[in-house]
Design a protein around this motif. Structure first.
Motif, PDB file in Angstrom:
ATOM      1  N   LEU A  21       0.845  -1.208   0.000  1.00  0.00           N
ATOM      2  CA  LEU A  21       0.000   0.000   0.000  1.00  0.00           C
ATOM      3  C   LEU A  21       0.876   1.253   0.000  1.00  0.00           C
ATOM      4  O   LEU A  21       0.570   2.232  -0.677  1.00  0.00           O
ATOM      5  N   GLN A  22       1.965   1.197   0.767  1.00  0.00           N
ATOM      6  CA  GLN A  22       2.863   2.362   0.801  1.00  0.00           C
ATOM      7  C   GLN A  22       3.462   2.609  -0.584  1.00  0.00           C
ATOM      8  O   GLN A  22       3.588   3.736  -1.033  1.00  0.00           O
ATOM      9  N   ARG A  23       3.821   1.542  -1.262  1.00  0.00           N
ATOM     10  CA  ARG A  23       4.396   1.689  -2.608  1.00  0.00           C
ATOM     11  C   ARG A  23       3.379   2.244  -3.602  1.00  0.00           C
ATOM     12  O   ARG A  23       3.731   2.844  -4.590  1.00  0.00           O
ATOM     13  N   LEU A  24       2.093   1.988  -3.312  1.00  0.00           N
ATOM     14  CA  LEU A  24       1.045   2.448  -4.237  1.00  0.00           C
ATOM     15  C   LEU A  24       0.561   3.855  -3.912  1.00  0.00           C
ATOM     16  O   LEU A  24      -0.241   4.416  -4.648  1.00  0.00           O
ATOM     17  N   GLU A  25       1.054   4.428  -2.807  1.00  0.00           N
ATOM     18  CA  GLU A  25       0.556   5.734  -2.378  1.00  0.00           C
ATOM     19  C   GLU A  25       0.699   6.778  -3.469  1.00  0.00           C
ATOM     20  O   GLU A  25      -0.096   7.689  -3.605  1.00  0.00           O
ATOM     21  N   TYR A  26       1.751   6.632  -4.259  1.00  0.00           N
ATOM     22  CA  TYR A  26       2.054   7.638  -5.286  1.00  0.00           C
ATOM     23  C   TYR A  26       0.921   7.798  -6.297  1.00  0.00           C
ATOM     24  O   TYR A  26       0.802   8.817  -6.959  1.00  0.00           O
ATOM     25  N   ARG A  27       0.060   6.776  -6.411  1.00  0.00           N
ATOM     26  CA  ARG A  27      -0.985   6.848  -7.432  1.00  0.00           C
ATOM     27  C   ARG A  27      -2.075   7.862  -7.086  1.00  0.00           C
ATOM     28  O   ARG A  27      -2.826   8.267  -7.965  1.00  0.00           O
ATOM     29  N   GLU A 200      10.121  -6.033  -5.104  1.00  0.00           N
ATOM     30  CA  GLU A 200      11.092  -6.504  -4.114  1.00  0.00           C
ATOM     31  C   GLU A 200      10.982  -7.995  -3.807  1.00  0.00           C
ATOM     32  O   GLU A 200      11.847  -8.551  -3.149  1.00  0.00           O
ATOM     33  N   TYR A 201       9.940  -8.645  -4.295  1.00  0.00           N
ATOM     34  CA  TYR A 201       9.787 -10.072  -4.011  1.00  0.00           C
ATOM     35  C   TYR A 201      10.092 -10.952  -5.217  1.00  0.00           C
ATOM     36  O   TYR A 201      10.630 -12.035  -5.071  1.00  0.00           O
ATOM     37  N   THR A 202       9.692 -10.478  -6.391  1.00  0.00           N
ATOM     38  CA  THR A 202       9.959 -11.281  -7.590  1.00  0.00           C
ATOM     39  C   THR A 202       9.964 -10.382  -8.813  1.00  0.00           C
ATOM     40  O   THR A 202       9.315  -9.330  -8.827  1.00  0.00           O
ATOM     41  N   LYS A 203      10.721 -10.806  -9.819  1.00  0.00           N
ATOM     42  CA  LYS A 203      10.716 -10.048 -11.079  1.00  0.00           C
ATOM     43  C   LYS A 203       9.874 -10.742 -12.140  1.00  0.00           C
ATOM     44  O   LYS A 203       9.735 -10.259 -13.248  1.00  0.00           O
ATOM     45  N   ASN A 204       9.357 -11.914 -11.780  1.00  0.00           N
ATOM     46  CA  ASN A 204       8.546 -12.662 -12.748  1.00  0.00           C
ATOM     47  C   ASN A 204       7.082 -12.281 -12.601  1.00  0.00           C
ATOM     48  O   ASN A 204       6.494 -12.477 -11.526  1.00  0.00           O
ATOM     49  N   LEU A 246      12.579   2.578  -6.868  1.00  0.00           N
ATOM     50  CA  LEU A 246      11.324   2.888  -6.176  1.00  0.00           C
ATOM     51  C   LEU A 246      11.566   3.538  -4.821  1.00  0.00           C
ATOM     52  O   LEU A 246      10.641   3.800  -4.074  1.00  0.00           O
ATOM     53  N   GLU A 247      12.833   3.768  -4.488  1.00  0.00           N
ATOM     54  CA  GLU A 247      13.156   4.383  -3.203  1.00  0.00           C
ATOM     55  C   GLU A 247      13.596   5.819  -3.458  1.00  0.00           C
ATOM     56  O   GLU A 247      13.976   6.165  -4.568  1.00  0.00           O
ATOM     57  N   LYS A 248      13.593   6.632  -2.380  1.00  0.00           N
ATOM     58  CA  LYS A 248      13.928   8.046  -2.587  1.00  0.00           C
ATOM     59  C   LYS A 248      15.435   8.285  -2.734  1.00  0.00           C
ATOM     60  O   LYS A 248      15.852   9.373  -3.133  1.00  0.00           O
ATOM     61  N   GLY A 249      16.229   7.285  -2.381  1.00  0.00           N
ATOM     62  CA  GLY A 249      17.672   7.373  -2.601  1.00  0.00           C
ATOM     63  C   GLY A 249      18.317   8.625  -2.024  1.00  0.00           C
ATOM     64  O   GLY A 249      19.157   9.245  -2.670  1.00  0.00           O
ATOM     65  N   MET A 255       9.817  13.523  -6.311  1.00  0.00           N
ATOM     66  CA  MET A 255       9.831  14.487  -7.420  1.00  0.00           C
ATOM     67  C   MET A 255      11.225  15.086  -7.605  1.00  0.00           C
ATOM     68  O   MET A 255      11.720  15.190  -8.730  1.00  0.00           O
ATOM     69  N   LEU A 256      11.870  15.435  -6.473  1.00  0.00           N
ATOM     70  CA  LEU A 256      13.210  16.024  -6.588  1.00  0.00           C
ATOM     71  C   LEU A 256      14.193  14.992  -7.150  1.00  0.00           C
ATOM     72  O   LEU A 256      15.010  15.290  -8.019  1.00  0.00           O
ATOM     73  N   LYS A 257      14.064  13.760  -6.660  1.00  0.00           N
ATOM     74  CA  LYS A 257      14.929  12.695  -7.172  1.00  0.00           C
ATOM     75  C   LYS A 257      14.741  12.559  -8.690  1.00  0.00           C
ATOM     76  O   LYS A 257      15.709  12.459  -9.445  1.00  0.00           O
TER      77      LYS A 257
END
Ligand code: G6P
Length: 612
Positions: A21-27, A200-204, A246-249, A255-257
């Motif tokens: 859910l946190q990863r989807l917040e951006y939507r 983060e769990y699978t690329k397939n 997907l991280e702010k790095g 947005m700044l990233k």
């Protein structure tokens, strides 16, 4: 817009769902909820942010290895706890999460009401889960069959996941018009509305197609059938994106990233496509359609929002250097205005997400009239990418900030490559000029780095104008779309009213607004009709407007007139939009930050607009 995440496997579902859910917040969303199965079906939801849901769940028992979770962007019914997903069926034995809109929900609801169903929420989703339950009970069929029969009765768009108390080892997922991705792990499955919660769990992954229903069972192979019960073979693809994207790095905001990633993303969008030394531009994805483009009566670019602005730059490019007539249309207008279009036309759909509902619908309409459809998308495997005949990916990497930045410059870069390729094939540019343009294009990433390093000037300008109520952005030629995009960035994230205009058009209206409180941003490089733009600057100055100008390094004329200048390196006129949009993104960002706005998730906006 709405986000879906679901899990089934040996691990505890709650932490995976919460992270998803946190990863989807951006939507973009306004409420969130979760349902877990551990013996009984439990369901929690709250209005507001995922953090509020997390807080609310602090001392709850959240055990379970199967669950579904959702972020909702209100369509039917206000954003409150009752309308948030998941929704229970009447018996509370089924729970559903849903993206999209069931258009005939009112008729279905009426029918169900007659049969004794009552509804807690105002949503179309609660109607759907009760329809499924009603069919399951009355027709005495399996849950899978009941989902299929229900979906045959539904008009509209959906991506759904159904969780059932009586089927603790199974999730059912289906889609039509709204994306759904299934991540295939070692011994578990992840379902989501886009790949971000899965990476983060699978690329397939398997992208469900329209009208497909997946039965996802613990420890068993994935089974897919369409709603007509025809068996489909799951096609497993590998995701290109990495978790660190997907991280702010280290940046404070996505947005700044993403603004600072542009030297890299512009380079990536040219990688393998441009070799300036050898004079090569090639776009593998559309090579079979070049002839069609060259012979097209005209090219129609369709898009929404920022992507529409990229299309406008594309129009200048294609007509200027490849001499092919271009029209640029808002997808939402194009689809409903009965345009004259046939097999002599080529449509280019431009979309970062590849999921914008209006753009998708406009594609279908153009296809039905016989046009060839090409795409410029960022998200690989997205609905638009799959709905087009061929296309070119922008390869900008995931864009999480709602306000589009690196996707825009990558779109313009791809459009520049396309225009140059067509110009070469058509012979509309002398060789020396062609080579010069390729060299300049190749040098752009380095020049963007220089633009980014502006010694704090955009921050100082932001400080001075942070309290403004209005902004005007003016440019001409290639920089008219840049003015539109600059204004859009500012209004999206700072909520300051901003308008973009062709500089000369100012005299036909906006000039009436100019006084000593009105900041006016000019895009005024020393190219094209520079002198005319200087005259427009003088007109603003004469009315005491505050002038902020983007100029070519070393400019002295505008410097003497403007209150602030932001310098960009010398480049070709047609490449200025890529350089000039970068300081405008930064300006909007810093003003929004100083006004205390949430730049990554501005109010009411969604990253991927999956409803019309
Ligand atoms: C939304 C986003 C914008 C985007 C527009 C079109 O409004 O907030 O950033 O430009 O949709 O989206 P697309 O994904 O089709 O480019």
């Amino acid at each position: 817009m709405c986000g879906i995440v679901a899990y089934i496997g040996p691990k505890q579902a709650y932490p995976i769902l919460l992270k998803g859910l946190q990863r989807l917040e951006y939507r973009g969303y306004d409420s969130a909820g979760i349902a877990l199965l551990n013996g009984g079906l439990i369901l929690f939801k709250t209005k507001g942010k995922v953090a509020e849901l997390e807080d609310y769940l602090k001392d709850k028992n959240l055990k379970g290895t199967i669950g579904i979770a959702h972020t909702r962007w209100a369509t039917h019914g206000e954003p409150n706890q009752t309308n948030a997903h998941p929704h229970f069926s009447k018996s509370k034995k089924l729970a559903i999460i849903h993206n999209g809109i069931i258009e005939n929900y009112a008729a279905l609801k009426k029918e169900l009401t007659k049969r004794g169903y009552t509804f807690d929420s105002d949503t179309d989703t609660e109607v759907l889960i009760n329809l499924i339950e009603d069919i399951q009970q009355n027709e005495n069929v399996s849950l899978e069959e009941a989902v299929r029969i229900s979906l045959n009765q539904v008009i509209g768009a959906y991506a759904i996941v159904v969780l059932s108390q009586d089927n603790p080892d199974m999730l059912i997922a289906a889609r039509k018009g709204s994306p759904l991705v299934i991540g295939v792990g070692e011994d578990d499955y992840f379902i989501a509305s886009d790949a971000t919660p899965i990476i983060e769990y699978t690329k397939n992954v398997v992208y469900l197609e329209d009208e497909e229903v997946a039965v996802v069972k613990r420890g068993e192979d994935l089974q897919i059938r369409n709603i007509k019960n025809r068996k489909k073979t799951p096609y497993i693809q590998e995701l290109e994106w990495n978790l660190n994207e997907l991280e702010k790095g280290g940046y404070e905001h996505f947005m700044l990233k993403e603004i600072y990633e542009q030297p890299r993303s512009v380079k990536d969008s040219m990688r393998g496509r441009l070799n300036a030394q050898s004079g090569i531009v090639s776009l593998g994805g559309i090579v079979d359609y070049e002839d069609k483009m060259l012979k097209a009566r005209r090219i129609i670019m369709i898009a929404c929002g920022t992507s529409w602005h990229a299309g406008l730059v594309g129009e200048y490019l294609f007509e200027d250097i490849a001499r092919i007539p271009v029209e640029v249309e808002y997808a939402s207008e194009f689809r409903y205005r009965n345009p004259i279009i046939d097999e002599n036309d080529v449509v280019i759909a431009i979309s970062q997400s590849g999921e914008t509902a209006d753009t998708l619908a406009a594609i279908e309409m153009a296809r039905s009239k016989g046009a060839t459809i090409l795409g410029i998308c960022n998200v690989v495997g997205s609905s638009i990418a799959r709905a087009t005949d061929a296309g070119t990916y922008t390869h900008a990497g995931p864009e999480i900030g709602v306000a589009s930045t690196k996707a825009f410059t990558a779109q313009v870069t791809v459009l520049t490559l396309m225009a140059l390729r067509l110009a070469k094939l058509k012979g509309t540019l002398p060789k020396s000029r062609f080579m010069q343009l390729l060299n300049e294009l190749e040098a752009l990433p380095e020049k963007i780095t220089k633009v980014l390093d502006d010694h704090g000037i955009t921050e100082r300008i932001a400080e001075e104008f942070k309290a403004a109520s209005n902004f005007l952005y003016l440019g001409r030629g290639y920089n008219f779309p840049v003015a539109l995009e600059g204004a859009l960035k500012l209004k999206e994230i700072s909520y300051i009213h901003a308008e973009g205009y062709p500089a000369a058009e100012m005299k036909h209206g906006p000039i009436a607004l100019i006084d000593e409180n009105m900041p006016v941003v000019f895009i005024a490089p020393n190219k094209g009709i520079y002198e005319k733009v200087v005259s427009n600057i003088q007109e603003v100055k004469a009315r005491n407007g505050k002038i902020i100008a983007i100029v070519t390094e070393g400019d002295t004329t505008v410097k003497d007139l403007a209150d602030y200048i932001i310098e960009i390196p010398e480049t070709e006129e047609m490449l200025v939009p890529i350089l000039a949009s970068v300081p405008l993104q930064k300006l909007a960002y810093y003003i929004a930050i100083l006004r205390g706005c949430n730049v990554d998730q501005p109010r009411n906006l969604a990253k991927s607009v999956t409803v019309e």
